[in-house]
Enzyme design. Structure first.
Site, short mmCIF file in Angstrom:
data_model
loop_
_atom_site.label_atom_id
_atom_site.label_comp_id
_atom_site.label_asym_id
_atom_site.label_seq_id
_atom_site.Cartn_x
_atom_site.Cartn_y
_atom_site.Cartn_z
N ASP A 85 0.74 3.24 4.00
CA ASP A 85 -0.71 3.46 4.06
C ASP A 85 -1.00 4.87 3.55
O ASP A 85 -0.11 5.73 3.52
CB ASP A 85 -1.22 3.33 5.50
CG ASP A 85 -2.74 3.50 5.58
OD1 ASP A 85 -3.45 2.84 4.81
OD2 ASP A 85 -3.21 4.34 6.38
N CYS A 91 -2.75 -1.12 3.66
CA CYS A 91 -3.91 -0.32 3.29
C CYS A 91 -4.77 -1.19 2.38
O CYS A 91 -4.28 -1.68 1.35
CB CYS A 91 -3.43 0.93 2.55
SG CYS A 91 -4.77 1.93 1.87
N CYS A 116 -10.35 -2.31 6.64
CA CYS A 116 -9.72 -0.99 6.50
C CYS A 116 -8.83 -0.84 7.71
O CYS A 116 -9.27 -1.06 8.85
CB CYS A 116 -10.77 0.11 6.46
SG CYS A 116 -10.03 1.76 6.48
N1 DGL Z 1 -6.52 2.66 5.63
C1 DGL Z 1 -6.98 2.49 4.32
C2 DGL Z 1 -7.57 1.12 4.09
O1 DGL Z 1 -7.18 0.17 4.75
C3 DGL Z 1 -7.92 3.49 3.75
C4 DGL Z 1 -7.92 4.85 4.21
C5 DGL Z 1 -8.26 5.83 3.11
O2 DGL Z 1 -9.42 5.90 2.68
O3 DGL Z 1 -7.32 6.48 2.72
O4 DGL Z 1 -8.38 0.96 3.23
#
Ligand code: DGL
Length: 277
Positions: A15, A78, A196
């Site tokens: 991530d 992610c 997210c």
């Molecule tokens: N955790 C990431 C996602 O699922 C995004 C976090 C970020 O913006 O770096 O999109």
């Protein structure tokens, strides 16, 4: 043949920062027998406001770092990386890097699960990058062409989580703002995907703001069950993943900073190592 270690290795989980820990937790619950290697690119997070090229380049760096450390299978835990880098890595890079290794994302399993949950109008809360990529809209249209999707970019939510403000009163303002903006686009939304991996930390506040209007879906369990199914269907890959039940953590930032926040995601302190990628 690639130059990466050929011996079986841990499952890589990547991530941009801490969000993937919300997926890792469920992976370890559903598939406790495997070893895991978590990599958070905290030094370069957040990814959510970055361009395609940058997210792709950073994600490819991370995948290579995990392959170099023995992973044969990497999960992009992610949404932003899954939306902006996964397809290119699968189609353009893996054939050169090592065609026998695999990189999987979180969008496809989430979309597959939505069909049995939503009646037809799905709200997608995600980073600006994930929402503007249209990845969820495209995948949902492929599987469920009669479904309507409504995207809501939530640029302030990742910084709130990364700065340990997720349970503070200030977070309510932004959660309510984004939830209200989402319903203002379509009051018939019956299911909201937290697209997210950082957002599960805001789940109590999001659920409160949504109230009875819709179901709120997080991805950890969905992704973990999907990986279990994948490994059942690909015993060749399963034998290339070691089964000691361990987990190592890597960060591109300062380890002590990582520890403080990782504890909030995992409810337990972890030992983390710094790497440059
Ligand atoms: N955790 C990431 C996602 O699922 C995004 C976090 C970020 O913006 O770096 O999109």
């Amino acid at each position: 043949m690639s130059n990466y270690p050929s011996a079986p290795g841990p499952i890589g989980v990547f991530d941009s920062g801490y969000g993937g820990l919300s997926i890792l937790k469920d992976l370890r619950r559903v598939l406790p027998q495997y070893d895991y290697l978590y990599l958070g690119d905290n030094a370069r997070a957040p990814y959510g406001t970055r361009s395609y090229d940058v997210v792709y380049r950073f994600t490819l760096d991370a995948v290579k770092a995990l392959f170099e450390r023995g992973c044969h299978l990497v999960v992009l835990a992610c949404n932003t990386a899954s939306a902006k880098a996964l397809r290119t890595i699968q189609q353009n890079d893996l054939p050169d890097l090592d065609p026998s290794r695999r990189v999987l994302g979180v969008i496809r399993p989430t979309v597959e699960a939505i069909g049995s949950i939503s009646k037809g109008t799905v709200g997608i809360m995600g980073t600006p990058g994930t929402v503007s990529s249209g990845s969820y809209d495209i995948e949902i249209a492929k599987f469920f062409p009669h479904f309507r999707t409504v995207g809501q970019p939530c640029p302030m939510l990742v910084p709130l989580v990364e700065n340990n403000e997720a349970s503070q009163p200030g977070a309510d303002y932004f959660v309510e703002k984004y939830v209200n903006e989402l319903f203002a686009q379509d009051a018939d939304i019956d299911t909201i995907v937290l697209a997210c991996t950082h957002y599960p930390l805001l789940l109590p506040k999001i659920q409160k703001a949504v109230a009875e209007r819709a179901k709120v879906i997080t991805q950890g369990e969905i992704v973990a069950e999907s990986l279990k199914d994948y490994l059942d269907r690909h015993p060749d890959m399963a034998t290339r993943c070691t089964t000691g039940g361990t987990c190592r953590y890597l960060t591109t930032e300062n380890p002590s900073k990582f520890n403080d926040l990782a504890r909030i995601f995992l409810n337990t302190p972890v030992k983390v190592e710094h790497i440059d990628i």
